[in-house]
Design a protein around this motif. Structure first.
Motif, PDB file in Angstrom:
ATOM      1  N   PHE A  44       0.829  -1.216   0.000  1.00  0.00           N
ATOM      2  CA  PHE A  44       0.000   0.000   0.000  1.00  0.00           C
ATOM      3  C   PHE A  44       0.858   1.259   0.000  1.00  0.00           C
ATOM      4  O   PHE A  44       0.458   2.290  -0.550  1.00  0.00           O
ATOM      5  N   ARG A  45       2.055   1.185   0.599  1.00  0.00           N
ATOM      6  CA  ARG A  45       2.968   2.338   0.555  1.00  0.00           C
ATOM      7  C   ARG A  45       3.456   2.599  -0.869  1.00  0.00           C
ATOM      8  O   ARG A  45       3.721   3.744  -1.241  1.00  0.00           O
ATOM      9  N   VAL A  46       3.575   1.535  -1.662  1.00  0.00           N
ATOM     10  CA  VAL A  46       3.954   1.707  -3.065  1.00  0.00           C
ATOM     11  C   VAL A  46       2.875   2.495  -3.803  1.00  0.00           C
ATOM     12  O   VAL A  46       3.164   3.422  -4.565  1.00  0.00           O
ATOM     13  N   ILE A  47       1.600   2.118  -3.583  1.00  0.00           N
ATOM     14  CA  ILE A  47       0.496   2.845  -4.214  1.00  0.00           C
ATOM     15  C   ILE A  47       0.522   4.311  -3.792  1.00  0.00           C
ATOM     16  O   ILE A  47       0.388   5.225  -4.618  1.00  0.00           O
ATOM     17  N   GLN A  48       0.707   4.542  -2.506  1.00  0.00           N
ATOM     18  CA  GLN A  48       0.764   5.904  -1.990  1.00  0.00           C
ATOM     19  C   GLN A  48       1.933   6.671  -2.611  1.00  0.00           C
ATOM     20  O   GLN A  48       1.802   7.847  -2.992  1.00  0.00           O
ATOM     21  N   GLY A  49       3.078   6.023  -2.751  1.00  0.00           N
ATOM     22  CA  GLY A  49       4.259   6.671  -3.320  1.00  0.00           C
ATOM     23  C   GLY A  49       4.114   7.003  -4.794  1.00  0.00           C
ATOM     24  O   GLY A  49       4.649   8.010  -5.259  1.00  0.00           O
ATOM     25  N   LEU A  50       3.377   6.176  -5.539  1.00  0.00           N
ATOM     26  CA  LEU A  50       3.162   6.475  -6.956  1.00  0.00           C
ATOM     27  C   LEU A  50       2.378   7.774  -7.122  1.00  0.00           C
ATOM     28  O   LEU A  50       2.687   8.586  -7.994  1.00  0.00           O
ATOM     29  N   GLY A  51       1.358   7.963  -6.283  1.00  0.00           N
ATOM     30  CA  GLY A  51       0.629   9.231  -6.319  1.00  0.00           C
ATOM     31  C   GLY A  51       1.468  10.376  -5.805  1.00  0.00           C
ATOM     32  O   GLY A  51       1.504  11.467  -6.396  1.00  0.00           O
ATOM     33  N   GLY A  52       2.185  10.148  -4.708  1.00  0.00           N
ATOM     34  CA  GLY A  52       3.010  11.199  -4.118  1.00  0.00           C
ATOM     35  C   GLY A  52       4.139  11.640  -5.021  1.00  0.00           C
ATOM     36  O   GLY A  52       4.523  12.813  -5.014  1.00  0.00           O
ATOM     37  N   GLY A  53       4.678  10.729  -5.826  1.00  0.00           N
ATOM     38  CA  GLY A  53       5.772  11.085  -6.720  1.00  0.00           C
ATOM     39  C   GLY A  53       5.357  12.035  -7.830  1.00  0.00           C
ATOM     40  O   GLY A  53       6.169  12.823  -8.322  1.00  0.00           O
ATOM     41  N   LEU A  54       4.074  11.968  -8.225  1.00  0.00           N
ATOM     42  CA  LEU A  54       3.593  12.832  -9.300  1.00  0.00           C
ATOM     43  C   LEU A  54       3.246  14.245  -8.825  1.00  0.00           C
ATOM     44  O   LEU A  54       3.259  15.190  -9.623  1.00  0.00           O
ATOM     45  N   LEU A  55       2.936  14.397  -7.546  1.00  0.00           N
ATOM     46  CA  LEU A  55       2.365  15.661  -7.072  1.00  0.00           C
ATOM     47  C   LEU A  55       3.315  16.861  -7.143  1.00  0.00           C
ATOM     48  O   LEU A  55       2.934  17.912  -7.678  1.00  0.00           O
ATOM     49  N   PRO A  56       4.547  16.807  -6.628  1.00  0.00           N
ATOM     50  CA  PRO A  56       5.391  18.012  -6.666  1.00  0.00           C
ATOM     51  C   PRO A  56       5.700  18.482  -8.085  1.00  0.00           C
ATOM     52  O   PRO A  56       5.561  19.671  -8.396  1.00  0.00           O
ATOM     53  N   ALA A  57       6.120  17.552  -8.962  1.00  0.00           N
ATOM     54  CA  ALA A  57       6.496  17.947 -10.327  1.00  0.00           C
ATOM     55  C   ALA A  57       5.301  18.486 -11.100  1.00  0.00           C
ATOM     56  O   ALA A  57       5.380  19.528 -11.767  1.00  0.00           O
ATOM     57  N   THR A  58       4.165  17.787 -11.022  1.00  0.00           N
ATOM     58  CA  THR A  58       2.969  18.224 -11.748  1.00  0.00           C
ATOM     59  C   THR A  58       2.466  19.558 -11.216  1.00  0.00           C
ATOM     60  O   THR A  58       2.088  20.448 -11.985  1.00  0.00           O
ATOM     61  N   GLY A  59       2.463  19.715  -9.902  1.00  0.00           N
ATOM     62  CA  GLY A  59       1.996  20.963  -9.302  1.00  0.00           C
ATOM     63  C   GLY A  59       2.870  22.144  -9.666  1.00  0.00           C
ATOM     64  O   GLY A  59       2.368  23.231  -9.985  1.00  0.00           O
ATOM     65  N   GLN A  60       4.203  21.966  -9.648  1.00  0.00           N
ATOM     66  CA  GLN A  60       5.112  23.065  -9.982  1.00  0.00           C
ATOM     67  C   GLN A  60       4.978  23.468 -11.446  1.00  0.00           C
ATOM     68  O   GLN A  60       4.953  24.660 -11.777  1.00  0.00           O
ATOM     69  N   ALA A  61       4.904  22.467 -12.336  1.00  0.00           N
ATOM     70  CA  ALA A  61       4.772  22.784 -13.763  1.00  0.00           C
ATOM     71  C   ALA A  61       3.455  23.499 -14.046  1.00  0.00           C
ATOM     72  O   ALA A  61       3.405  24.459 -14.819  1.00  0.00           O
ATOM     73  N   LEU A  62       2.383  23.044 -13.412  1.00  0.00           N
ATOM     74  CA  LEU A  62       1.074  23.667 -13.600  1.00  0.00           C
ATOM     75  C   LEU A  62       1.090  25.104 -13.086  1.00  0.00           C
ATOM     76  O   LEU A  62       0.580  26.027 -13.739  1.00  0.00           O
TER      77      LEU A  62
END
Length: 466
Positions: free
Chosen positions: A112-130
């Motif tokens: 379940f930590r892997v699932i959480q990490g897949l979402g968490g890994g996308l958030l900083p980069a996507t948020g900054q670019a947006l």
């Protein structure tokens, strides 16, 4: 307007600040969760009846998932749009958080930590670019100086928040605390964050690159982690396979006629290459220090997790003060001046930790952390502003993904490398635990010197206004 010319600074209005606040909630959740669980590891091991070797995967699995997810962030934002990708990433992160809280075995918790990490890994980069796309080149510097402080605060606040939660609630609340924050972020984003359309340059997903880059990084970090635990065979296999896959990705990225997941040529374009070195080493310094100090406070000084968190707090305060300073000067001072000054402050704040074997007073440690915090805030935001303000809007998602990947890899690889050094020095020093930690901080100082070398290649003066 030429690529090397930045437009004049524009006013940052309330609407943009509101958008920045909403998007930074995602970054805050993701980066905080990388450290908030650290103080609950002992309790988790007891509740699940797991060994130390097993329970450390609760942290390592999240980290590896983040490293694996970041490279795909640019393509996803290009293909589906920045806001949609960000919202889905929050949803995946919240799903993983809810599943972690309901875990009934250490194996299920790791999955379940892997699932959480897949979402968490996308958030900083996507948020900054947006955010950079919405702000435009003229406002990127000031708004990024505000949001860039979050990754600096999270390693400090994580252990403190985790200790506070465990003082009044059982361990599932380390994960459940994400749910209300994430739900608010989703509701606000749907209402207030503008929808940026997908890129008009539709490119096929670089499957071969993805099969080489993300697993290669994950396997490399795994191998370094095994080195720290003294397991020679998996460590050698992991490091060798990881480096081989990364070399294969570089060759693929240079030869392919399609758009690679991360374009290696990007690092040869000034000032991206110098910015990459600065962020890579900054990640190693920030996360490496946040790995070493709590461990030193608790094993070398016998402090509680709460006490260690309080002693780390000055770094967060320094980072907040530094972000205010950067916000007021980022459009007036040469990028290299800010970055080099920041690195000098980090160097000055690191020197006292090389003397831990001589019983450095708490007041000196607190002051050194505050100085480091100011310095770190003066590096991250200016470096990202240099890249975001000088690159075409359609390339922002991939550039943001590359920069966040470097910062994440720097943090993970740097932490794993410092763990190996620390283990070696503990064996050499025997009962002198403080001396072993002091020896290890000389390596952190070396990281800072490498960052300084990269920073000398950043633009000497402010970009001319058009």
């Amino acid at each position: 307007m030429s690529r090397n010319t930045a437009p004049p600074a524009e006013r940052v209005d309330k609407q943009l600040l509101r958008t920045a606040f909403i998007l930074v909630l995602g970054t805050f959740m993701a980066t905080l969760d990388a450290t908030i669980v650290s103080v609950g590891i002992d309790g988790l091991a007891h509740d699940f009846g797991a060994s130390v070797a097993e329970i450390q995967w609760v942290t390592t699995a999240y980290l590896l998932a983040v490293v694996a997810a970041v490279p795909a962030s640019g393509w996803l934002a290009d293909r589906f749009g920045g806001r949609r990708t960000w919202l889905v990433a929050v949803g995946v992160f919240l799903l993983g958080s809810a599943l972690c809280a309901s875990a009934r075995s250490v194996t299920s918790l790791i999955v379940f930590r892997v699932i959480q990490g897949l979402g968490g890994g996308l958030l900083p980069a996507t948020g900054q670019a947006l955010l950079a796309r919405i702000a435009g080149p003229g406002r990127t510097g000031r708004v990024i100086s505000v949001v860039a402080v979050v990754p600096l605060l999270s390693p400090v606040l994580g252990p403190l928040a985790g200790g506070s939660i465990l003082a009044v609630a059982p361990w599932p609340w380390l994960f459940l605390v994400n749910l209300p924050v994430g739900a608010v972020a989703v509701l606000l984003a749907r209402r207030h964050v503008p929808a940026v359309p997908p890129s008009t340059r539709r490119t096929a997903f670089d499957l071969r690159g993805a099969l080489l880059l993300s697993p290669g990084l994950a396997v490399l970090v795994f191998g370094l982690t095994e080195v720290a635990h003294g397991r020679t065979l998996p460590a050698t296999a992991g490091v060798t396979a990881g480096l081989a896959m990364l070399a294969g990705f570089t060759v693929h990225g240079l030869r392919t006629r399609r758009t690679p997941l991360v374009d290696p040529r990007l690092f040869a374009r000034p000032p991206f290459g110098a910015a990459a070195v600065a962020l890579l080493v900054l990640g190693a310094s920030v996360f490496g220090t946040m790995f070493l100090l709590p461990l030193y406070f608790q094993t070398g000084r016998g402090m509680s997790a709460w006490g260690a968190g309080l002693l780390l707090a000055p770094q967060g305060l320094g980072a907040a003060a530094g972000s205010v300073l950067v916000n007021r000067t980022i459009d007036k001072v040469a990028p290299r001046t800010l970055v080099v000054t920041g690195i000098v402050l980090i160097l000055a704040g690191t020197v006292p930790f090389t003397q831990l074997g001589h019983e450095v007073p708490d007041a000196v440690i607190a002051l050194a952390l505050a100085v480091r915090g100011v310095g770190m805030a003066m590096v991250g935001a200016p470096v990202m502003n240099i890249v975001y303000s000088r690159i075409e809007p359609e390339y922002l998602p991939r550039a943001s993904g590359a920069l966040n990947l470097l910062n994440t890899v720097g943090g993970s690889v740097g932490t794993a490398a410092l763990a190996v050094v620390l283990q070696n020095r503990l064996s050499a020093r025997g009962p002198d635990i403080s001396g072993a930690f002091g020896d290890t901080f000389w390596w952190v100082l070396g990281f800072c010197l490498l960052a300084a070398a990269g920073a000398t290649r950043l633009p000497r003066t402010r970009a001319a206004k058009s």
